[in-house]
Enzyme design. Structure first.
Site, short mmCIF file in Angstrom:
data_model
loop_
_atom_site.label_atom_id
_atom_site.label_comp_id
_atom_site.label_asym_id
_atom_site.label_seq_id
_atom_site.Cartn_x
_atom_site.Cartn_y
_atom_site.Cartn_z
N ARG A 68 0.86 -1.17 0.00
CA ARG A 68 0.00 0.00 0.00
C ARG A 68 0.91 1.23 0.00
O ARG A 68 2.02 1.19 0.54
CB ARG A 68 -0.92 0.00 1.23
CG ARG A 68 -1.82 -1.22 1.30
CD ARG A 68 -2.57 -1.29 2.63
NE ARG A 68 -3.41 -2.50 2.69
CZ ARG A 68 -3.00 -3.68 3.09
NH1 ARG A 68 -1.73 -3.85 3.49
NH2 ARG A 68 -3.81 -4.72 3.12
N LYS A 82 -1.61 -3.48 7.73
CA LYS A 82 -2.79 -3.10 8.50
C LYS A 82 -2.78 -3.83 9.83
O LYS A 82 -2.43 -5.00 9.91
CB LYS A 82 -4.05 -3.48 7.72
CG LYS A 82 -4.41 -2.51 6.60
CD LYS A 82 -5.75 -2.88 5.99
CE LYS A 82 -6.18 -1.88 4.93
NZ LYS A 82 -7.50 -2.23 4.34
N HIS A 89 -2.92 2.35 -5.79
CA HIS A 89 -3.38 0.98 -5.52
C HIS A 89 -3.46 0.14 -6.80
O HIS A 89 -3.46 -1.09 -6.73
CB HIS A 89 -4.75 1.02 -4.84
CG HIS A 89 -5.01 -0.11 -3.91
ND1 HIS A 89 -4.33 -0.27 -2.71
CD2 HIS A 89 -5.84 -1.18 -3.98
CE1 HIS A 89 -4.75 -1.35 -2.10
NE2 HIS A 89 -5.67 -1.92 -2.84
N ARG A 123 -0.50 -2.10 -6.89
CA ARG A 123 -0.66 -3.25 -5.97
C ARG A 123 -1.58 -4.28 -6.62
O ARG A 123 -1.34 -5.48 -6.56
CB ARG A 123 -1.24 -2.75 -4.64
CG ARG A 123 -1.59 -3.85 -3.63
CD ARG A 123 -1.97 -3.18 -2.32
NE ARG A 123 -2.60 -4.08 -1.37
CZ ARG A 123 -1.95 -4.93 -0.58
NH1 ARG A 123 -0.64 -5.02 -0.64
NH2 ARG A 123 -2.60 -5.69 0.27
N HIS A 152 -2.32 -9.98 3.13
CA HIS A 152 -3.74 -10.22 3.37
C HIS A 152 -3.92 -11.34 4.40
O HIS A 152 -3.22 -12.35 4.34
CB HIS A 152 -4.44 -10.64 2.08
CG HIS A 152 -4.59 -9.53 1.09
ND1 HIS A 152 -4.62 -9.72 -0.28
CD2 HIS A 152 -4.71 -8.19 1.27
CE1 HIS A 152 -4.76 -8.56 -0.89
NE2 HIS A 152 -4.82 -7.62 0.02
N TYR A 156 -8.61 -9.17 -6.15
CA TYR A 156 -7.72 -8.46 -7.08
C TYR A 156 -7.41 -9.28 -8.33
O TYR A 156 -6.75 -8.81 -9.24
CB TYR A 156 -6.39 -8.14 -6.39
CG TYR A 156 -6.51 -7.15 -5.26
CD1 TYR A 156 -6.18 -5.81 -5.44
CD2 TYR A 156 -6.93 -7.55 -3.99
CE1 TYR A 156 -6.26 -4.91 -4.40
CE2 TYR A 156 -7.03 -6.65 -2.95
CZ TYR A 156 -6.68 -5.34 -3.16
OH TYR A 156 -6.78 -4.44 -2.13
#
Length: 356
Positions: free
Chosen positions: A201, A227, A292, A295, A318, A327
């Site tokens: 990110r 995250k 993004h 990514r 993830h 994605y």
């Protein structure tokens, strides 16, 4: 043995007091001060500041501030104190988000100036806004500041788990973007190379310092803060490493990416710069491309090149493989859509009728 006697401080001596708010992250302190300017001596500013402060990553803290700010303004416009909000108001806010314009940066305006002229939030964005408000009230209820979370029973938007709203690039478009960045400047090339080849990110890259470029068993590495605050060391492949070292040109300290004045490069500046590069590369999505997208390309192209899903999931940071699959353009690749075959067949029929 004589017992040690501790004398109380003299009345004219003020004991040292430490304000715990001084230990809050910048985002929490700033938001607390912002709310204090509206509510004054009220429990809400400290409560909201403490809630923001407990979020582990800066990106989450900024997102929660942004989302809660929208809810607070809505409640205030309805004449309701946020700590007195009930389910009917929370339901009304959910409906409001379906049509409310989003804030967009004003071109040519003051730094940070925005105006409510953007498209309404996507279903995913609305879900995030409701989730952020619910998180605040869960925290407030735990402290006894509210009886319950008014958002607990609010219906969340339906989100297609297999769809990503990010505009993807083809490998050829990514190559053109890399070439445009390389021709533009070493900093541009290093940024695009890292965003594509590491799949991070954008905030994860901009938060890095030069000193964090490490070495582990033959690999040059960078620690990305994912995250939730988890740190993951990722290898920097030769193409990206060469671009990065060329840009650094021997610099060993400070932010990894800096402006001409030496301060850390900001996300809004990177967004704007990426669109400049995309126009130079003559990409069709140049006016709307986001960091993004690179990514997105990393994940999709890794899967297209046969990398197992679980390895791509780990590389992307993830926690759920379904997020990685969102994605993956292979699941709904547009260039193989039946619409093209149906249209081609009809075009042939129309051509035959014309010739006849």
């Amino acid at each position: 043995m004589t017992e040690l006697q501790v004398q109380p401080p003299a009345s004219d001596v003020v004991p040292f007091r430490h304000d715990p708010r001084d230990d809050w992250p910048d985002e929490a302190r700033a938001f607390r001060d912002e709310l204090a300017g509206i509510y004054g001596d009220d429990p809400l500013p400290d409560l909201a500041g403490a809630w923001v402060a407990r979020q582990r990553s800066a990106n989450t803290r900024r997102a929660y501030v942004r989302r809660f700010r929208g809810w607070e303004a809505y409640a205030r416009s309805a004449g309701v104190h946020p700590l007195k909000a009930t389910l009917p108001l929370a339901d009304a806010y959910s409906r409001h988000l379906e049509t409310a314009p989003t804030l967009v940066r004003v071109k040519g305006g003051r730094r940070g100036e925005t105006a409510p002229v953007g498209k309404p939030l996507s279903p995913s964005g609305r879900a995030q806004a409701l989730s952020a408000a619910g998180s605040f009230y869960t925290y407030a209820a735990r402290l006894g500041a509210v009886p319950a979370d008014p958002f607990a029973a609010v219906a969340r938007p339906d989100i297609d788990p297999d769809h990503s709203s990010t505009q993807g690039l083809t490998p050829d478009e990514t190559a053109r973007l890399l070439e445009a960045a390389r021709e533009h400047a070493p900093r541009s090339y290093a940024l695009v190379a890292l965003l594509y080849l590491l799949g991070p990110r954008v905030d994860e890259v901009l938060a890095l310092d030069v000193e964090q470029l490490g070495y582990d068993r033959g690999h040059r590495t960078l620690p990305l803060r994912r995250k939730g605050g988890r740190v993951q060391a990722v290898p920097v492949p030769p193409l990206a490493l060469d671009a990065l070292l060329t840009y650094l040109d021997g610099r060993t300290k400070g932010p990894l990416f800096v402006t001409s004045s030496g301060r850390r490069w900001s996300e809004p500046e990177v967004w704007k710069h990426l669109r400049v590069l995309a126009r130079r590369a003559d990409l069709p999505q140049a006016d709307s491309i986001k960091p993004h997208a690179l990514r997105h390309g990393f994940i999709t192209d890794a899967l297209d090149n046969g990398v197992p899903l679980h390895e791509v999931q780990d590389a992307a940071g993830h926690r759920d493989p379904r997020t990685t699959q969102r994605y993956n353009r292979r699941r709904g690749r547009l260039d193989g859509h039946p619409a093209y075959k149906v249209a081609a067949a009809m075009a042939e029929r129309l051509a035959d009728r014309t010739d006849a």
